[in-house]
Design a protein around this motif. Structure first.
Motif, PDB file in Angstrom:
ATOM      1  N   CYS A   1      -4.457  -2.688  -6.604  1.00 51.36           N
ATOM      2  CA  CYS A   1      -3.966  -1.384  -6.774  1.00 51.36           C
ATOM      3  C   CYS A   1      -3.577  -0.956  -8.113  1.00 51.36           C
ATOM      4  O   CYS A   1      -3.066   0.154  -8.296  1.00 51.36           O
TER       5      CYS A   1
ATOM      6  N   ARG B   1       0.992  -1.206   0.051  1.00 54.37           N
ATOM      7  CA  ARG B   1      -0.014   0.147  -0.005  1.00 54.37           C
ATOM      8  C   ARG B   1       0.914   1.291   0.042  1.00 54.37           C
ATOM      9  O   ARG B   1       0.513   2.117  -0.584  1.00 54.37           O
TER      10      ARG B   1
ATOM     11  N   TYR C   1       2.237   1.805  -3.396  1.00 61.27           N
ATOM     12  CA  TYR C   1       1.346   2.250  -4.276  1.00 61.27           C
ATOM     13  C   TYR C   1       1.357   3.851  -4.246  1.00 61.27           C
ATOM     14  O   TYR C   1       1.222   4.852  -5.108  1.00 61.27           O
ATOM     15  N   GLU C   2       1.295   4.349  -3.041  1.00 65.11           N
ATOM     16  CA  GLU C   2       0.999   5.915  -2.576  1.00 65.11           C
ATOM     17  C   GLU C   2       2.329   6.255  -2.876  1.00 65.11           C
ATOM     18  O   GLU C   2       2.266   7.609  -3.229  1.00 65.11           O
TER      19      GLU C   2
ATOM     20  N   THR D   1      -8.685   1.362  -3.833  1.00 61.97           N
ATOM     21  CA  THR D   1      -7.676   1.389  -4.996  1.00 61.97           C
ATOM     22  C   THR D   1      -8.216   0.406  -5.992  1.00 61.97           C
ATOM     23  O   THR D   1      -7.719   0.444  -7.347  1.00 61.97           O
TER      24      THR D   1
END
Ligand code: HPA
Length: 255
Positions: free
Chosen positions: A205, A81, A84-85, A131
């Motif tokens: 994602c 996560r 992805y960010e 996402t």
């Protein structure tokens, strides 16, 4: 930080040496990142590395989190996560695995073409994080174009690779002969205790994924013997330069 990676690598058990080829610009210990779990297994040193590999900005997780360590699936997949960010859109994953396909040997590099999720909890259990959809499609969890690129590079460099299906299970026990036989009957070529949760979250994602298993022990009838973590590490050690060559070159060439 000056790097802006769109590619990340998760280095599996005994496969951390690819990190030696990275021109490191920043390295952050997991312990210094808020909310990051801390790795407890030998052979996983627990750092996020930022730098350059194959002429590209990349980030690498040296050491991953396993469900058997007691983490929740949300903790196991939290780093994905974060990736992805931070802008990661392509993820390379590696692991050590037991081989059940009778044509495999110790040291075989298996490009993962698909997986079987046999973990007792699902990483997307609970409220959907937007996402991706509530019910994500999984028909191509491992990007076909990246698999073709890996095949082409392996052929060019004379590196033997196999294709196969990875089954992810909770561990920490290795399999009994009956379990290896059952997983093989289910259609799996290799079994391990990682990767599947991270791949599911990456896919959710919209991150494209490429995965390699290094076969470190055999779950093939007639070839099953005692497995130790040390032997798994040694076998992984042996195969890691080849894996590093393939992944490094893929990063250089992938758009
Ligand atoms: N089973 C599960 N996980 C593993 C194995 C295995 O045989 N080898 C390396 N990781």
């Amino acid at each position: 930080m000056t790097t802006k990676p769109s590619v990340a690598i998760i280095l599996g058990t005994g496969l951390g040496k690819l990190a030696d080829e990275i021109e490191i610009t920043d390295s952050i210990s997991y312990a210094d990142i808020p909310n990051f779990p801390v790795s407890t297994v030998e052979g996983h040193s627990g750092k996020l590395i930022f730098g350059r590999l194959g002429g590209k900005d990349i980030m690498a997780m040296q050491g991953r989190f396993h469900f058997y360590e007691g983490y929740s699936m949300q903790e196991v997949t939290f780093p994905v996560r974060v990736m992805y960010e931070l802008g990661i859109r392509t993820l390379f994953v590696s692991n050590a695995a037991g081989g059940m396909n009778p044509s495999f040997e110790i040291g075989t590099l298996m490009i993962i073409t698909d997986h079987i999720n046999f973990f007792p909890e699902h990483p997307l259990h609970g409220k959907n994080i937007p996402t991706g959809p509530r019910f994500p499609d999984m028909h191509e969890a491992y990007d076909k174009r990246l698999i073709s690129l890996a095949d082409a590079i392996a052929k060019e460099k004379g590196i033997k690779v196999e294709h196969g299906i990875y089954l992810g299970t909770q561990g920490p026990t290795y399999e009994t002969p009956a379990e290896y036989r059952m997983y093989h009957l289910w259609g799996a070529d290799a079994v391990g205790m990682s990767t599947v949760p991270e791949v599911i979250v990456a896919h959710h994602c919209g991150i494209r994924v490429f995965g390699i298993s290094v076969i470190t022990d055999l779950g093939v009838e007639g070839h099953i013997k005692e497995v130790t973590h040390e032997e798994v590490q040694q076998a992984a050690d042996h195969a890691q330069p080849l894996m590093a060559t393939i992944m490094g070159e893929m990063i250089r060439r992938a758009e």
